[in-house]
Design a protein around this motif. Structure first.
Motif, mmCIF file in Angstrom:
data_model
loop_
_atom_site.group_PDB
_atom_site.id
_atom_site.type_symbol
_atom_site.label_atom_id
_atom_site.label_comp_id
_atom_site.label_asym_id
_atom_site.label_seq_id
_atom_site.Cartn_x
_atom_site.Cartn_y
_atom_site.Cartn_z
ATOM 1 N N UNK A 85 0.851 -1.307 0.046
ATOM 2 C CA UNK A 85 0.020 -0.154 0.028
ATOM 3 C C UNK A 85 0.779 1.274 -0.065
ATOM 4 N N UNK A 86 0.607 2.084 -0.841
ATOM 5 C CA UNK A 86 1.588 3.110 -1.159
ATOM 6 C C UNK A 86 0.654 4.567 -0.955
ATOM 7 N N UNK A 87 1.076 5.747 -0.539
ATOM 8 C CA UNK A 87 0.625 6.913 -0.559
ATOM 9 C C UNK A 87 1.566 8.128 -0.261
ATOM 10 N N UNK A 88 0.839 9.433 0.127
ATOM 11 C CA UNK A 88 1.624 10.547 0.368
ATOM 12 C C UNK A 88 0.659 11.517 0.942
ATOM 13 N N UNK A 89 1.300 12.424 1.700
ATOM 14 C CA UNK A 89 0.657 13.486 2.384
ATOM 15 C C UNK A 89 1.366 14.539 2.229
ATOM 16 N N UNK A 90 0.819 15.919 2.231
ATOM 17 C CA UNK A 90 1.631 17.285 2.078
ATOM 18 C C UNK A 90 1.706 17.977 3.099
#
Length: 512
Positions: free
Chosen positions: A102-107
């Motif tokens: 599972x991959x993702x990103x937050x800013x």
């Protein structure tokens, strides 16, 4: 036929957009503006995860690798001291309990405003994932023909002969072993090039697919060498069918005490049916085939309802509803699998009611042979659909930002010399609580102390220095503590790092 089924599956289900573990909370939040840099980041998922990589990227593209500490469904990592003003992207890659990436990103921004531009948690994989599905279906076919055939031989008697044991064993072991390697490549996320690295095999082996492969290999070897020794056959069957309980979202569905027995029953009954098909085909070339077919039919009459009931039970545990059979990708796949199983049941009824009696009356074996071959084709379809189902999140896995799933309790990550200490109190309410302490080095490797003792005080209420020793539990130190009232509690934890060195940390915890 196989190509058509696979094409249909890949068109019907948009694989790259699927996710098993879901991110339900992150601190700092996506799009947040912070006037000062936070000391740590925290990510909470809807199920336990294992970190693969955690990276912090600034607006100039400079990248820093963070050292996360995993505590079940929570990841924490200390951020570099005094982050300069600017925008930052936190990119994460984890694996869920069913071994899927599972991959993702937050800013977030420090001293500047940013827009929420992070990607939600998604399942990664692409072409390697599709290859993994096909390979899993092939390996499962060889495994179930071998194990199911041995089970059928036990139940149907010595006239049930199974051929090519060594070939089936090699296909099963090599197929599942290559599947662990491919899964590691999927987790690594570097495409085909990543498969050339040792890291791909390490990641695959460290996932739940690794232990499952070891147990399955043991079972396959036992079945291959068992001969007619009943005890060895039973041990081999237990290992092979038990291996399926160690990985995948079907085995991890709550409550596991119900999901695992249902899955074991489902796999064993399916294995009997699949493994019996080549035995029945071979029997048609010899006298006495009708008697063997009649014994198979009697066993199938009892096992098939159990197979169906176990499958229905597992579907309900996955949160499936009748509407989801149309509206949800997992439900549509299950509907296709049910249609194929219905075809198998129709052929089984045809065999039992018409074709087997006709053979016993001296008729030709050719119609029955064609029917069994047709069953084999449908079985291939079922295994292909099952392979895709294993990579598709069921409805129960999709809980995003539910207010009921918000974090409870207190936790903090504190540098302590060359160590990092994760301190957590759950649920941080009056009454029974659990205090957990995890100590690592700067790389995230666990470095448990020799001893840990907590002292709790609530000065406003005149409560001073409640001493509570912490007991080691795996890599953590745990203490169950009853807090009599709400308030801001002061907690001090003394850690005996070596026989001659003690370190302490303190925290104020609001108990409400």
């Amino acid at each position: 036929m196989i190509r058509f089924l696979l094409a249909l599956l890949l068109l019907w289900v948009p694989l790259p957009a699927l996710a098993h573990a879901g991110l339900i909370e992150v601190q700092p939040e996506d799009g947040a503006r912070l006037e000062t840099a936070p000391p740590e980041i925290m990510l909470r998922f809807n199920e336990p995860v294992t970190p693969i990589s955690l990276r912090l990227i600034d607006s100039a593209g400079r990248e820093q690798t963070l050292a996360p500490i995993s505590a079940g469904d929570i990841l924490r990592a200390a951020l570099p001291a005094a982050l300069p003003t600017g925008a930052y992207t936190l990119s994460y890659r984890v694996t869920s309990v069913d071994a899927h990436p599972v991959v993702g990103a937050v800013v977030f921004g420090v001293g500047v405003s940013v827009e929420a531009g992070g990607d939600p948690a998604q399942m990664a994989g692409g072409g390697l994932m599709a290859a993994s599905m096909i390979l899993r279906a092939m390996a499962n076919a060889a495994t179930l023909v071998l194990a199911g055939g041995m089970l059928a031989r036990l139940l149907l008697g010595p006239t049930a002969a199974l051929r090519s044991l060594t070939g089936l064993a090699l296909l099963a072991i090599l197929g599942h072993g290559a599947g662990v390697w491919l899964q590691g490549g999927v987790l690594l996320g570097q495409g085909i090039v990543g498969l050339l690295s040792v890291e791909a095999w390490r990641l695959g082996s460290a996932s739940t697919r690794g232990p499952s492969f070891v147990v399955l290999t043991l079972g396959v070897v036992l079945l291959t060498l068992a001969g007619r020794r009943r005890g060895v056959i039973l041990a081999g069957l237990a290992a092979v069918f038990g291996a399926y309980l160690l990985t995948g979202h079907a085995a991890s569905a709550p409550p596991e005490g119900l999901a695992k027995p249902l899955l074991a029953l489902h796999v064993a009954a399916a294995g009997f049916w699949i493994g019996a098909l080549p035995i029945l085909l071979r029997a048609l070339t010899k006298p006495g085939a009708a008697a063997l077919l009649a014994r198979f039919s009697r066993w199938a009459l009892g096992l098939v309802p159990l197979l169906v009931l176990a499958g229905v039970g597992l579907s309900l545990l996955q949160g499936l509803t009748p509407a989801a059979l149309i509206d949800h990708p997992y439900g549509r796949l299950l509907a296709l699998k049910l249609a194929l199983v219905a075809g198998l049941l129709a052929l089984a009824a045809l065999n039992r009611v018409w074709l087997t009696p006709a053979l016993a009356a001296g008729g030709s074996a050719q119609p029955l042979r064609r029917s069994i071959w047709a069953e084999g084709v449908l079985v291939i379809g079922v295994l292909l659909v099952t392979g895709v189902l294993s990579q598709t999140p069921p409805p129960r896995a999709e809980h995003h930002h539910d207010s009921a799933a918000k974090a409870e309790g207190f936790s903090s990550l504190t540098p302590l010399g060359d160590r990092l200490v994760l301190l957590a109190l759950t649920p941080a309410r009056p009454g029974d609580n659990r205090l957990r302490v995890t100590v690592t080095d700067a790389t995230g490797s666990v470095r448990p102390p020799l001893e840990a003792v907590a002292y709790l005080s609530l000065p406003a209420a005149g409560i001073e220095n409640l001493r509570r020793p912490l007991a080691r539990e795996g890599t953590d130190f745990i203490a169950d503590i009853a807090l009599p009232m709400a308030g801001v509690w002061q907690v001090q934890v003394d850690l005996l790092v070596t026989d001659f060195e003690k370190r302490s940390l303190s925290a104020e915890i609001a108990v409400r």
